[in-house]
Design an enzyme around this catalytic site. Structure first.
Site, short mmCIF file in Angstrom:
data_model
loop_
_atom_site.label_atom_id
_atom_site.label_comp_id
_atom_site.label_asym_id
_atom_site.label_seq_id
_atom_site.Cartn_x
_atom_site.Cartn_y
_atom_site.Cartn_z
N GLU A 1 0.82 -1.22 0.00
CA GLU A 1 0.00 0.00 0.00
C GLU A 1 0.85 1.27 0.00
OE1 GLU A 1 -2.83 0.39 3.22
OE2 GLU A 1 -3.61 2.28 2.44
N LYS B 1 -2.40 -1.95 -3.23
CA LYS B 1 -3.47 -1.10 -2.64
C LYS B 1 -3.07 0.36 -2.80
CE LYS B 1 -6.05 -0.21 1.60
NZ LYS B 1 -6.76 -0.83 2.72
P1 13P Z 1 -9.34 4.16 3.91
O1 13P Z 1 -10.18 3.45 2.89
O2 13P Z 1 -10.12 4.79 5.01
O3 13P Z 1 -8.31 5.04 3.27
O4 13P Z 1 -8.53 3.03 4.68
C1 13P Z 1 -7.91 2.05 3.97
C2 13P Z 1 -6.70 1.63 4.68
O5 13P Z 1 -6.57 0.48 5.05
C3 13P Z 1 -5.64 2.62 4.92
O6 13P Z 1 -4.46 1.96 5.28
#
Ligand code: 13P
Length: 340
Positions: free
Chosen positions: A177, A219
């Site tokens: 991510e 992500k």
């Molecule tokens: P949000 O969809 O609220 O951005 O959270 C996703 C997430 O896991 C952030 O690390």
């Protein structure tokens, strides 16, 4: 886990019509969410809220996996069933947030580097024994005047790749991510440039660290106008620019891209995902791994009141169903009128 098991898990997480619930808020973050609905954050209220989400009727049709925080992975439902087993019993894959937070990066004012690599192999081993089958590590990239720096992008990309390699060694599917934050007055073109630089660095690092792309998920943020940008790009523009960029920089070997919501409203996050899928077919599955965009309405409907659990579960089901439809490009805004 064998390589083939990693691939199976990664593909299951982006199965048709399904996506991931990010319910891995750290203790300080869930306190912020509870403060907004005037609920005290204690181990008991956190347990009650997570049980509400994990036991909601019918959501297994739309939710493939749930990302948990360390405390939640070790908690049980009221009947004593450990949360990871409860989820697995519904065909929902349990996952775990394993980074230890984004901290100020020395020498780079305004930028953050995510910590948590030391001792990670041992922690992953324990998480797997507790039932986790995938993991998440979030890096944060900030857009501002003269930011992000190359050093910040490189340091975060390197950490993400080291984490991903360790996950695959342990038999956990890494969710990688790199979040380019929405905060700021920048326009969508600037978001696109920074997201491109970031993703190129991330895939370069993943290649160098010998991460198997077939056994991971990406992500990312969508390509969006900054939150304070006076000219907000239309839904179709966001979808077209995001898909166009990702085709340039995300290898087709990656089974799925599971977007974060990152401060978008629930409705915008669903509409954007829907518009992207309507442009398909794509080389990868395009799905969701939303935190706030899946939970905001549910938190409000619950408000900490045990008498409102059933209503809040219906709200959660509705939001999950809308995002499930967006996986096929079949979401219509009039679905919102059918909200419970
Ligand atoms: P949000 O969809 O609220 O951005 O959270 C996703 C997430 O896991 C952030 O690390």
């Amino acid at each position: 886990m064998k390589h083939s098991d990693l691939i199976t898990t990664a593909r299951s997480l982006v199965a048709e019509g399904k996506g991931i619930l990010a319910a891995d808020e750290s203790t300080p973050t869930i306190k912020k969410r509870f403060d907004a609905i005037q609920v005290e954050s204690t181990a008991a209220t956190r347990q009650a809220y997570r049980e509400l989400l994990f036991t909601a009727d019918g959501v297994d049709a739309f939710i493939s996996g749930v990302i948990l925080f360390d405390e939640t992975l070790r908690q049980t439902a009221a009947d004593g069933t450990p949360f990871p087993q409860l989820l697995a019993g519904r065909g929902i894959i349990p996952g775990i947030k394993v980074d230890q937070g984004a901290k100020p990066m020395a020498g780079f004012p305004g930028e953050k580097i995510t910590e948590g690599l030391d001792g990670l192999r041992e922690r992953l081993d324990e998480y797997r024994q507790l039932g986790a089958r995938f993991a998440k590590w979030r890096a944060v990239i900030t857009i501002a005047h003269a930011l992000p720096s190359s050093a910040n992008i490189q340091a975060n990309a390197h950490a993400l790749a080291r984490y991903a390699a360790l996950c695959q060694e342990t038999g956990l599917v890494p969710i990688v991510e790199p979040e380019v934050l929405m905060d700021g007055g920048h326009d969508i073109a600037r978001c696109e440039t920074v997201t491109a630089r970031t993703l190129q660095a991330v895939f370069d690092a993943l290649f160098h660290q010998r991460v198997e792309l077939e056994g991971m998920l990406l992500k990312p943020n969508m390509v969006l106008s900054g939150l304070d940008c006076p000219e907000q790009a239309a839904v179709e523009t966001v979808a077209a620019r995001t898909v166009h960029l990702f085709r340039q920089v995300v290898p087709a070997a990656v089974p799925g891209i599971v977007f974060l919501s990152g401060g978008q409203s629930s409705l915008a996050a669903t509409a954007h995902l829907n518009a992207m899928n309507a442009l398909g077919p794509h080389p990868w599955e395009l799905s969701f791994s939303y935190g706030r965009a899946l939970q905001e309405d549910t938190l409000k409907a619950w408000g900490g009141d045990p008498g409102r659990v059933a209503q809040a579960q219906k709200t959660f089901h509705h939001r999950s169903q809308c995002n499930g439809a967006a996986r096929y490009g079949q979401y219509r805004t009039d679905m919102e009128d059918m909200a419970a």
